[in-house]
Design a protein around this motif. Sequence first.
Motif, short mmCIF file in Angstrom:
data_model
loop_
_atom_site.label_atom_id
_atom_site.label_comp_id
_atom_site.label_asym_id
_atom_site.label_seq_id
_atom_site.Cartn_x
_atom_site.Cartn_y
_atom_site.Cartn_z
N GLY A 138 2.44 -9.19 8.07
CA GLY A 138 1.97 -10.32 8.61
C GLY A 138 0.48 -10.92 7.72
N ARG A 139 0.00 -9.56 6.92
CA ARG A 139 -0.68 -9.48 5.91
C ARG A 139 -0.72 -9.71 4.20
NH1 ARG A 139 -2.93 -4.90 9.09
NH2 ARG A 139 -4.61 -5.88 10.29
N LEU A 140 0.27 -9.88 4.32
CA LEU A 140 0.81 -9.54 3.24
C LEU A 140 1.71 -11.44 3.27
CD1 LEU A 140 1.92 -8.67 0.25
CD2 LEU A 140 4.23 -8.39 0.91
N THR A 141 2.30 -11.62 4.55
CA THR A 141 2.65 -13.33 4.06
C THR A 141 1.89 -13.86 4.52
OG1 THR A 141 4.35 -12.36 5.55
CG2 THR A 141 4.35 -14.56 5.52
N ALA A 142 0.07 -13.01 5.14
CA ALA A 142 -0.66 -14.61 5.06
C ALA A 142 -1.62 -14.58 3.43
CB ALA A 142 -1.91 -13.63 5.55
N ALA A 143 -1.71 -13.50 2.65
CA ALA A 143 -2.19 -13.42 1.52
C ALA A 143 -1.69 -13.71 0.82
CB ALA A 143 -2.06 -12.26 1.20
N ALA B 66 -9.47 -9.74 1.15
CA ALA B 66 -9.53 -8.83 1.69
C ALA B 66 -8.49 -8.66 2.41
CB ALA B 66 -10.55 -8.86 3.60
N LEU B 67 -7.81 -9.46 2.21
CA LEU B 67 -6.63 -8.92 2.72
C LEU B 67 -5.33 -8.36 1.42
CD1 LEU B 67 -4.77 -12.16 4.66
CD2 LEU B 67 -5.33 -10.35 5.77
N LEU B 68 -5.55 -8.00 0.36
CA LEU B 68 -4.63 -8.28 -0.30
C LEU B 68 -4.92 -6.49 -1.18
CD1 LEU B 68 -5.18 -11.30 -3.00
CD2 LEU B 68 -3.42 -10.70 -2.24
N VAL B 69 -6.73 -6.57 -0.76
CA VAL B 69 -6.81 -5.05 -0.68
C VAL B 69 -6.26 -4.33 0.66
CG1 VAL B 69 -8.32 -5.25 -2.42
CG2 VAL B 69 -9.86 -5.12 -0.51
N ASN B 70 -6.06 -4.58 1.45
CA ASN B 70 -5.80 -4.06 2.67
C ASN B 70 -4.73 -2.89 2.28
OD1 ASN B 70 -3.99 -2.71 5.45
ND2 ASN B 70 -6.22 -4.93 6.27
N PRO B 71 -5.12 -2.20 3.04
CA PRO B 71 -4.36 -0.81 3.18
C PRO B 71 -2.41 -0.54 3.44
CG PRO B 71 -6.00 -0.14 3.81
CD PRO B 71 -5.94 -1.17 3.38
N THR C 158 -1.17 -3.91 2.91
CA THR C 158 -0.36 -4.90 1.72
C THR C 158 -0.47 -3.97 0.59
OG1 THR C 158 -1.72 -6.44 2.53
CG2 THR C 158 -0.96 -7.18 0.31
N THR C 159 -1.22 -2.95 0.62
CA THR C 159 -0.35 -2.60 -0.46
C THR C 159 0.02 -1.12 -0.41
OG1 THR C 159 -2.89 -1.88 -0.75
CG2 THR C 159 -2.28 -0.16 -2.13
N ARG D 188 0.84 2.58 -5.24
CA ARG D 188 0.14 4.06 -4.95
C ARG D 188 -1.32 3.99 -5.61
NH1 ARG D 188 5.47 4.89 -6.44
NH2 ARG D 188 5.19 5.96 -8.52
N GLY D 189 -2.03 4.52 -4.89
CA GLY D 189 -3.24 4.74 -5.13
C GLY D 189 -4.13 6.01 -6.52
N PRO D 190 -5.41 5.97 -6.43
CA PRO D 190 -5.11 7.07 -7.94
C PRO D 190 -5.24 8.19 -7.27
CG PRO D 190 -7.23 5.86 -7.60
CD PRO D 190 -6.25 5.58 -6.40
N GLY D 191 -4.08 9.46 -7.78
CA GLY D 191 -4.07 10.57 -7.55
C GLY D 191 -2.67 10.48 -6.25
N ASN D 192 -1.63 9.67 -6.14
CA ASN D 192 -0.90 9.30 -5.40
C ASN D 192 0.71 8.67 -6.76
OD1 ASN D 192 -1.89 10.34 -2.89
ND2 ASN D 192 -2.77 7.85 -2.61
N ALA D 193 0.26 8.90 -7.84
CA ALA D 193 1.63 8.53 -8.60
C ALA D 193 2.58 9.36 -8.61
CB ALA D 193 0.93 8.44 -10.25
N GLY D 194 2.56 11.32 -7.95
CA GLY D 194 3.80 11.25 -7.92
C GLY D 194 4.34 11.53 -7.02
N LYS D 195 4.11 11.04 -5.49
CA LYS D 195 4.80 11.48 -4.47
C LYS D 195 5.32 9.90 -3.83
CE LYS D 195 -0.06 13.37 -2.03
NZ LYS D 195 -1.91 12.97 -1.78
#
Length: 157
Positions: A29-34, A136-141, A143-144, A150-157
């Motif tokens: 829903g957060r993605l749709t709202a954004a 706030a909606l766009l940086v929500n985990p 939505t991400t 993937r965040g820093p350090g999670n490129a291989g995951k």
Amino acid sequence: MSSEQTPTPEAAEATESAGSTEETGPRPGRLTAAAALAALEGLALVVGGAWMLVGGLTGHPDDRTSAVTGGVTLIVLALLPLLAARGLLARRGWSRGPAVITQIMALPVAFNMVRADSLAVPTGIVLGVVAVTALALLVNPATTHALGIRGPGNAGK
């Protein structure tokens, strides 16, 4: 094309599945709202640009060239949030960047509108609330994650 340039069906399938960031399941829903807020801002820019353009062409503005240029500029600027909204709805990772840029650009505009002594004050308040909410909606985990970012350090995951 040589046989070296023609991908095998397995390689083409792997490339397609690796390039797709779309998750299975319902869209958060957060993605749709954004996406809705970005689309709303884009539509507001189109309406404002059309109003300036029509007023500049049919009315009696102080400077016709500035009115027409301003109207066309607003309509062209509307492409950024509209394309970002479409990308967000389609769960494309690239779409978060233009959406965030749109919100960051909206904040100083809202600030200047709030400081005005006119009917622009309520519009500035609404614009500021929409921009902060969309950020706030766009940086929500959630939505991400839904966008496959993937965040820093999670490129291989």
